[in-house]
Design a protein around this motif. Structure first.
Motif, PDB file in Angstrom:
ATOM      1  N   ASP A  67       0.861  -1.194   0.000  1.00  0.00           N
ATOM      2  CA  ASP A  67       0.000   0.000   0.000  1.00  0.00           C
ATOM      3  C   ASP A  67       0.898   1.246   0.000  1.00  0.00           C
ATOM      4  N   PRO A  68       0.389   2.408  -0.438  1.00  0.00           N
ATOM      5  CA  PRO A  68       1.252   3.594  -0.589  1.00  0.00           C
ATOM      6  C   PRO A  68       1.990   3.994   0.693  1.00  0.00           C
ATOM      7  N   VAL A  69       1.334   3.820   1.841  1.00  0.00           N
ATOM      8  CA  VAL A  69       1.976   4.221   3.102  1.00  0.00           C
ATOM      9  C   VAL A  69       3.178   3.315   3.392  1.00  0.00           C
ATOM     10  N   THR A  70       2.953   1.992   3.283  1.00  0.00           N
ATOM     11  CA  THR A  70       4.047   1.041   3.534  1.00  0.00           C
ATOM     12  C   THR A  70       5.143   1.212   2.489  1.00  0.00           C
ATOM     13  N   ALA A  71       4.731   1.488   1.235  1.00  0.00           N
ATOM     14  CA  ALA A  71       5.719   1.692   0.171  1.00  0.00           C
ATOM     15  C   ALA A  71       6.616   2.877   0.500  1.00  0.00           C
ATOM     16  N   ALA A  72       6.019   3.957   1.034  1.00  0.00           N
ATOM     17  CA  ALA A  72       6.807   5.138   1.404  1.00  0.00           C
ATOM     18  C   ALA A  72       7.770   4.805   2.545  1.00  0.00           C
ATOM     19  N   VAL A  73       7.292   3.978   3.494  1.00  0.00           N
ATOM     20  CA  VAL A  73       8.152   3.568   4.620  1.00  0.00           C
ATOM     21  C   VAL A  73       9.374   2.815   4.097  1.00  0.00           C
ATOM     22  N   ILE A  74       9.137   1.902   3.146  1.00  0.00           N
ATOM     23  CA  ILE A  74      10.238   1.107   2.578  1.00  0.00           C
ATOM     24  C   ILE A  74      11.199   2.027   1.816  1.00  0.00           C
ATOM     25  N   ASP A  75      10.633   2.946   1.020  1.00  0.00           N
ATOM     26  CA  ASP A  75      11.478   3.894   0.267  1.00  0.00           C
ATOM     27  C   ASP A  75      12.378   4.691   1.203  1.00  0.00           C
ATOM     28  N   ASN A  76      11.761   5.232   2.263  1.00  0.00           N
ATOM     29  CA  ASN A  76      12.532   6.057   3.208  1.00  0.00           C
ATOM     30  C   ASN A  76      13.621   5.247   3.897  1.00  0.00           C
ATOM     31  N   LEU A  77      13.257   4.007   4.240  1.00  0.00           N
ATOM     32  CA  LEU A  77      14.221   3.114   4.906  1.00  0.00           C
ATOM     33  C   LEU A  77      15.439   2.878   4.007  1.00  0.00           C
ATOM     34  N   ILE A  78      15.176   2.614   2.736  1.00  0.00           N
ATOM     35  CA  ILE A  78      16.274   2.366   1.789  1.00  0.00           C
ATOM     36  C   ILE A  78      17.137   3.624   1.664  1.00  0.00           C
ATOM     37  N   SER A  79      16.483   4.768   1.562  1.00  0.00           N
ATOM     38  CA  SER A  79      17.206   6.030   1.419  1.00  0.00           C
ATOM     39  C   SER A  79      18.057   6.320   2.653  1.00  0.00           C
ATOM     40  N   GLU A  80      17.469   6.116   3.827  1.00  0.00           N
ATOM     41  CA  GLU A  80      18.197   6.364   5.091  1.00  0.00           C
ATOM     42  C   GLU A  80      19.410   5.453   5.214  1.00  0.00           C
TER      43      GLU A  80
END
Lengths: 247, 249
Positions: free
Chosen positions: A169-182
């Motif tokens: 879902d978009p919220v979880t997808a954003a969490v994963i994106d941010n995690l990868i970026s961090e």
């Protein structure tokens, strides 16, 4: 830094990659974007060594993979972490065992040290109290986070992500994106992520390569992507925006 | 076309075996995996081996006794015939065909599922020899477990025959036991164990090969599993003929 030099990949009589040249920078989230069937997964799998390329070269911090023997390739692979589209966690192992797996295989650490490292990685991706669960017992988003924890267990220099937020879902997808970026920033990793999600492109894309029908059609950043003057890319963005606006 | 494809598969299978024979990355993990596989392929198969051996041993005894209606043939011949059938053919071959169905399909579908869910790619990316990591412990586990299962099956099969003879009244227990000991050729036992070891290798390696080269989705995993059972059963029967011809003729 990972460099692709004139990479060509052919399957049977079909040429999938037509001489791709690209530089993926260290400490940045490098994105490969493109339509389905454009060749971005083939490029990612060629970069990581899952596919043997037909011509060209791939260099890991100047080390050419073309001239490497199996042993040298294996030693480079221990510097690589990969996050698969479907997580690819081992079904027969628990969450903790999955994260500990690369440590079990490639380090001489004691069991306590391995457990400590696995717990640290799990904590880093915000997984707590799930160590003894099996992959089938946790959600898709959690599976992705466990897969990230496994990918960073050996402190990799290179992180490859194949459509990490597909099916989320978009919220979880954003969490994963941010995690990868961090994680990319935190550990100074060269991250290459394959996606067709425009949210990921605008939120974490520091360097973007657009692949169209096996050719590199455009290269830039999320700041310049909207003024690319690249017709297929403009069309790709426009179509995605139209879909989002209809929603 | 079929011949070319068969030879291509044989070549690919040989390369696959070469890959499984490479030195493991970590011996501790490798030995642990062997023990896990012995439990899966050996211990977990004891139930089905017990049931099949007991009933087939009993049926062999009853059928032999019913067909020996000549009063000049002594009843201990039933025990003798049951022993020969069980040691020479039933336990090493039929049990291995059953194992090809049970263990072979399990190995193939397990590895095939790992292939389609990219778990094998994950192993490769880590620099692990995926063929060796997945197939070698299964092959070694089969080499260890199958001869032990065959010995167990022989014992249970003969006991099944004994019980059948006793409770149907067709063969007196003393005659059956005398028949079991009658004209025993000791080299039949190592022959039986040798061929079952070869069959164990065939089942584990072919099933692993079929699973490892699965492409596609869930449907292909099922197809690989079926292919593994069919091919390993045919190869087992072919090698049964070859080994019998070489060792007993």
């Amino acid at each position: 830094m990972i460099e692709a030099k004139n990479v060509v990949k052919v399957f049977g009589e079909r040429t999938i990659l037509h001489g791709i040249d690209a530089v993926f920078e260290t400490g940045k989230t490098n994105l490969i974007i493109g339509k389905s069937g454009s060749g971005k997964t083939v490029l990612l799998k060629s970069l990581v060594g899952l596919y043997d390329i037909d011509s060209g070269d791939i260099l890991y911090d100047g080390r050419s993979t073309k001239t490497m023997d199996r042993k040298q390739k294996n030693s480079i692979r221990q510097e690589i972490g990969m996050l698969f589209q479907g997580s690819a966690l081992f079904d027969s192992l628990t969450v903790e065992e999955n994260v500990r797996f690369p440590l079990d295989m490639f380090t001489d650490m004691s069991l306590e040290e391995r457990q400590e490292r696995a717990n640290f990685c799990l904590k880093r991706v915000n997984i707590i109290n799930s160590n003894h669960l099996y992959p089938s017992e946790i959600s898709g988003g959690m599976q992705k986070r466990v897969a990230i924890a496994r990918a960073i267990a050996l402190n990799p220099k290179y992180l490859f992500c194949d459509e990490p937020n597909s099916g989320l879902d978009p919220v979880t997808a954003a969490v994963i994106d941010n995690l990868i970026s961090e994680i990319t920033k935190e550990y100074g990793i060269t991250t290459i992520m394959n996606t067709h999600d425009m949210n990921s492109v605008f939120s974490i894309g520091e360097k973007i390569i657009f692949i169209n029908e096996g050719h590199k059609a455009w290269e830039g950043s999320s700041d310049t992507i909207t003024n690319s003057n690249c017709e297929p890319l403009d069309e790709f963005i426009k179509t995605t925006r139209n879909i989002i606006s209809k929603l | 076309m079929f011949l070319a494809s068969t030879f291509a598969h044989i070549g690919k299978y040989c390369l696959f075996l070469g890959q499984t024979c490479r030195k493991p990355e970590k011996w501790r993990v490798f030995l642990r995996n062997i023990l896990v596989e012995i439990d899966k392929v050996g211990v977990d198969s004891m139930g089905i081996v017990t049931i099949i051996s007991l009933f087939v041993g009993a049926v062999i005894t009853i059928q032999t006794a019913n067909n020996l209606d000549n009063p000049f043939i002594p009843t201990y011949t039933v025990g003798f015939a049951a022993r020969e059938c069980i040691i020479l053919e039933f336990s090493p071959t039929i049990i291995c065909l059953v194992l090809a169905g049970k263990v072979g399909s399990n190995i193939s579908s397990e590895i095939g599922t790992m292939r389609i869910t990219e778990q094998i790619d994950a192993l490769d990316i880590m620099g692990i020899n995926s063929a060796g990591y997945l197939a070698a412990p299964k092959i070694i586990a089969m080499l260890v477990s199958v001869p032990l299962l065959v010995i167990y099956s022989i014992a249970i099969g003969i006991y099944g025959g004994y019980l059948a003879g006793k409770y149907t009244g067709l063969v007196p227990p003393d005659d059956f036991i005398y028949g079991i000991h009658f004209s025993l050729k000791p080299h039949y036992i190592p022959y039986s164990l040798f061929k079952s070891t070869i069959f164990g290798f065939i089942i584990a390696s072919i099933s692993s090969y079929c699973g490892y080269y699965t492409h596609g989705g869930a449907l292909e995993v099922g197809k690989s599993s079926t292919k593994a059972v069919v091919i390993s059963s045919i190869v087992v029967l072919m090698f049964n003929l070859i080994i019998t011809e070489l060792l007993l003729s």
